[in-house]
Design a protein around this motif. Sequence first.
Motif, PDB file in Angstrom:
ATOM      1  N   VAL A 112      -7.600  -6.201   2.761  1.00  0.00           N
ATOM      2  CA  VAL A 112      -7.435  -6.058   4.210  1.00  0.00           C
ATOM      3  C   VAL A 112      -7.965  -4.675   4.595  1.00  0.00           C
ATOM      4  N   LEU A 143      -2.987 -12.348   9.780  1.00  0.00           N
ATOM      5  CA  LEU A 143      -2.890 -12.149   8.336  1.00  0.00           C
ATOM      6  C   LEU A 143      -1.788 -13.023   7.752  1.00  0.00           C
ATOM      7  N   VAL A 179      -2.136  -8.225  -2.357  1.00  0.00           N
ATOM      8  CA  VAL A 179      -2.825  -7.847  -1.115  1.00  0.00           C
ATOM      9  C   VAL A 179      -3.045  -6.338  -1.111  1.00  0.00           C
ATOM     10  N   CYS A 195      -4.300  -3.157   1.009  1.00  0.00           N
ATOM     11  CA  CYS A 195      -4.377  -2.802   2.424  1.00  0.00           C
ATOM     12  C   CYS A 195      -4.915  -1.383   2.557  1.00  0.00           C
ATOM     13  N   GLY A 250      -5.673  -0.960   7.805  1.00  0.00           N
ATOM     14  CA  GLY A 250      -5.240  -2.265   7.307  1.00  0.00           C
ATOM     15  C   GLY A 250      -3.834  -2.247   6.771  1.00  0.00           C
ATOM     16  N   SER A 251      -3.366  -1.080   6.298  1.00  0.00           N
ATOM     17  CA  SER A 251      -1.993  -0.999   5.809  1.00  0.00           C
ATOM     18  C   SER A 251      -0.982  -1.056   6.956  1.00  0.00           C
ATOM     19  N   CYS A 272      -0.695  -4.752   7.418  1.00  0.00           N
ATOM     20  CA  CYS A 272       0.122  -5.295   6.334  1.00  0.00           C
ATOM     21  C   CYS A 272       1.600  -4.956   6.520  1.00  0.00           C
ATOM     22  N   ALA A 328      -0.786  -0.323  -0.628  1.00  0.00           N
ATOM     23  CA  ALA A 328      -1.290   0.471   0.493  1.00  0.00           C
ATOM     24  C   ALA A 328      -2.108   1.632  -0.072  1.00  0.00           C
ATOM     25  N   SER A 385      -3.421   5.194   3.242  1.00  0.00           N
ATOM     26  CA  SER A 385      -2.644   4.681   4.372  1.00  0.00           C
ATOM     27  C   SER A 385      -2.186   5.778   5.322  1.00  0.00           C
TER      28      SER A 385
END
Length: 398
Positions: free
Chosen positions: A173, A244, A265, A267, A271-272, A275, A292, A295
Amino acid sequence: MSQTLRPWRYARRLITAALTITVMAGTAGWTVAHEEQPVTGPPPGTDAWLADHSLPGPGRELPDPATASPVAIARFFGRLTDVQQRALAIRHPQVVGNLDGAPLALRYEANARALRAERNKERAADPHSPLAARYSALLAPGRQILAFDPRGRGQVAEVYGDLAAARRTAVIVPGSDIDLAAFDRSHDPYGTPAGMATSLRAAMAEEAPGTRTAVVAWVGYTTPVGLGTDAATSRLAKAGAPRLDRFLAGLSVTTAATADAPPTVFCHSYGSVVCGLAASAMDRTRVSDLVALGSPGMRANSADGLHTGARVWAARDSTDWIRRVTGYDFMGLGHGEDPTDPSFGARVVSADRAHGHTGYFAPGTDSLRNFARIALGDFGAVRCAHDDGPTDCRHGLV
């Protein structure tokens, strides 16, 4: 954490928040002019899909993409013949290609049709259209496009490996500035979803040569552009989190029969945040591990605050600029605690030899090696960022 460190942390947060507000105020005209409008709702072509009554027999209405669960979608396609499935993909490629829960091979076929149609449209308007060239690149032999939406800046998801037969899977992600044009750009390759996914799958193959693996690069939400208010707030992440969640629910339906475990996943950056907002739906039947990296925060002050059944991991290299904007949430700006801070409670892994904000998946880095081992479930081989008791990244693993 000692009492002497806590005041400094709070002071740092206030300073960072004040600087961020100053920057945003000084660029308010720019950020408002470039505010992204998130793509939400069902895929294009849904009205025509719902108006299609071509299937014979009572009770054969097509499921509503806006409300039908991936389980219901899978059940619907399971009742159809191969001929009926392909007929729907031919008539409604944009819908079938984005239906989480539909057969994987059918989605690949539908998205290839949708891409060809969009390419032809672009070429008719401009024979030298850069967008037409991007569509052609995604149509190259062997590419498996699991989702495609031309709206906005374009969204796409691509599968690397045989997802239907994989024993171990991972989902990438990405964060800001990623869209159809940047999905597999040639510069800064390990900062792109395609580059991340390709590198991760190669590392997994190196760690476990006999294991069938697949990695999905998922750009299924509207990402922020640049360092404006979109990146500093959770508005776009809130729009992306349900998308997602639904995508992962679809994977659990279509891959559970062959997988040894649900996907891991990964992230990256903003994107984190996506998530983190989707995490509460991530039980162990849907996601095994949540990582993550780079992040800015996950909209939670602790791993427990994510309310997820997945194991939570974090990584950040010492040269990543993101460290300067983590650890605060003030007046709607910022994304909460730094996931690599010991107080957050994530399992923090080494990112040695990674460089900058987009170097985590570069070959030869500790981060890539660790990510491959997490995705494979080889937790004992993961190298931790700390090896001193309670902060050991393997501490409490179940």
